[in-house]
Design a protein around this motif. Structure first.
Motif, short mmCIF file in Angstrom:
data_model
loop_
_atom_site.label_atom_id
_atom_site.label_comp_id
_atom_site.label_asym_id
_atom_site.label_seq_id
_atom_site.Cartn_x
_atom_site.Cartn_y
_atom_site.Cartn_z
N PRO A 1 -6.40 12.67 -20.45
CA PRO A 1 -6.09 11.59 -19.51
C PRO A 1 -7.23 10.58 -19.45
O PRO A 1 -8.41 10.94 -19.53
N LEU A 2 -6.86 9.31 -19.32
CA LEU A 2 -7.83 8.22 -19.29
C LEU A 2 -7.49 7.22 -18.19
O LEU A 2 -6.33 7.08 -17.81
N SER A 3 -8.50 6.49 -17.77
CA SER A 3 -8.26 5.34 -16.90
C SER A 3 -7.79 4.18 -17.79
O SER A 3 -7.89 4.26 -19.02
N PRO A 4 -7.28 3.10 -17.20
CA PRO A 4 -6.82 1.97 -18.01
C PRO A 4 -7.90 1.46 -18.98
O PRO A 4 -9.05 1.30 -18.59
N GLY A 5 -7.52 1.28 -20.23
CA GLY A 5 -8.45 0.79 -21.24
C GLY A 5 -9.37 1.84 -21.82
O GLY A 5 -10.19 1.54 -22.69
N GLY A 6 -9.27 3.09 -21.36
CA GLY A 6 -10.15 4.14 -21.85
C GLY A 6 -9.89 4.46 -23.32
O GLY A 6 -8.83 4.14 -23.87
N LYS A 7 -10.87 5.07 -23.94
CA LYS A 7 -10.79 5.41 -25.37
C LYS A 7 -11.37 6.80 -25.60
O LYS A 7 -12.23 7.24 -24.86
N MET B 1 -15.89 16.66 -31.72
CA MET B 1 -16.23 16.14 -30.40
C MET B 1 -15.17 15.11 -30.04
O MET B 1 -14.86 14.23 -30.85
N LEU B 2 -14.62 15.24 -28.86
CA LEU B 2 -13.68 14.27 -28.32
C LEU B 2 -14.44 13.59 -27.17
O LEU B 2 -14.57 14.15 -26.08
N LEU B 3 -15.00 12.42 -27.45
CA LEU B 3 -15.87 11.71 -26.52
C LEU B 3 -15.04 10.72 -25.70
O LEU B 3 -14.35 9.88 -26.27
N ILE B 4 -15.15 10.82 -24.41
CA ILE B 4 -14.31 10.04 -23.49
C ILE B 4 -15.10 8.83 -23.00
O ILE B 4 -16.12 8.97 -22.33
N TYR B 5 -14.59 7.64 -23.35
CA TYR B 5 -15.21 6.38 -22.91
C TYR B 5 -14.28 5.67 -21.95
O TYR B 5 -13.11 5.44 -22.27
N GLU B 6 -14.80 5.33 -20.79
CA GLU B 6 -14.04 4.61 -19.78
C GLU B 6 -14.95 3.62 -19.07
O GLU B 6 -16.17 3.68 -19.20
N THR B 7 -14.37 2.74 -18.29
CA THR B 7 -15.13 1.81 -17.48
C THR B 7 -15.32 2.43 -16.10
O THR B 7 -14.34 2.64 -15.38
N GLU B 8 -16.56 2.73 -15.75
CA GLU B 8 -16.84 3.39 -14.48
C GLU B 8 -16.31 2.60 -13.28
O GLU B 8 -15.90 3.18 -12.28
N ALA B 9 -16.30 1.29 -13.39
CA ALA B 9 -15.86 0.44 -12.27
C ALA B 9 -14.40 0.71 -11.87
O ALA B 9 -14.03 0.45 -10.72
N HIS B 10 -13.61 1.26 -12.78
CA HIS B 10 -12.21 1.56 -12.44
C HIS B 10 -12.11 2.61 -11.34
O HIS B 10 -11.07 2.73 -10.69
N TYR B 11 -13.16 3.38 -11.14
CA TYR B 11 -13.14 4.45 -10.15
C TYR B 11 -13.77 4.05 -8.82
O TYR B 11 -13.97 4.90 -7.96
N GLU C 1 -11.16 2.59 -2.78
CA GLU C 1 -10.10 3.52 -2.44
C GLU C 1 -9.10 3.71 -3.58
O GLU C 1 -8.69 4.82 -3.90
N THR C 2 -8.72 2.61 -4.21
CA THR C 2 -7.79 2.70 -5.34
C THR C 2 -8.42 3.49 -6.48
O THR C 2 -7.76 4.31 -7.12
N GLY C 3 -9.71 3.26 -6.72
CA GLY C 3 -10.42 3.98 -7.76
C GLY C 3 -10.52 5.47 -7.48
O GLY C 3 -10.41 6.29 -8.40
N ARG C 4 -10.75 5.83 -6.22
CA ARG C 4 -10.81 7.25 -5.87
C ARG C 4 -9.46 7.93 -6.11
O ARG C 4 -9.39 9.07 -6.57
N ALA C 5 -8.37 7.23 -5.82
CA ALA C 5 -7.03 7.78 -6.08
C ALA C 5 -6.81 7.94 -7.58
O ALA C 5 -6.27 8.97 -8.03
N LEU C 6 -7.23 6.95 -8.36
CA LEU C 6 -7.12 7.04 -9.81
C LEU C 6 -7.94 8.21 -10.33
O LEU C 6 -7.47 8.99 -11.16
N LEU C 7 -9.16 8.36 -9.83
CA LEU C 7 -10.02 9.46 -10.25
C LEU C 7 -9.37 10.81 -9.95
O LEU C 7 -9.39 11.71 -10.80
#
Length: 115
Positions: A98-104, A4-14, A17-23
């Protein structure tokens, strides 16, 4: 061996408008990643998960609580289940997610190689 490759990120990063572009960028990256998995002929599955606000947790005593199990800075946002040769191969595939900043990515044996 399944992992299992479990993706952990901070939802607030998305958020916003900037978050939608990142998403959009991260989703495009996941599309490329899944194409690479398919091209490699790997047995795999995966999915995004709904935001934590949609989660609920069932306790051992049968009580259902709103929200995820643990309060953390990162949230479980999705996963891939891959069938690869060994742990090193699982790590190499995880590096491509692919991950958002700080993702694991948590890499955990699954199926017959759990014990």
């Amino acid at each position: 061996m399944k992992y299992m490759l479990l993706i952990y990120e901070t939802e607030a990063h998305y958020a916003g408008e900037t978050g939608r572009a990142l998403l959009a960028d991260v989703i495009a990256g996941h599309m490329r990643f899944t194409e690479e998995l398919q091209a490699a002929g790997l047995d795999w599955s995966g999915s995004e998960l709904a935001p934590t606000e949609a989660a609920s947790t069932l306790t051992q005593d049968g009580v259902v609580h709103d929200g995820p199990f643990a309060e953390t800075h990162e949230q479980l946002g999705g996963f891939y289940l891959v069938d690869v040769a060994d742990h090193a191969a699982a790590v190499e595939w995880a590096r491509k997610i692919p991950l958002s900043p700080g993702g694991k990515i948590e890499i955990r044996p699954a199926g017959d190689n759990c014990g």
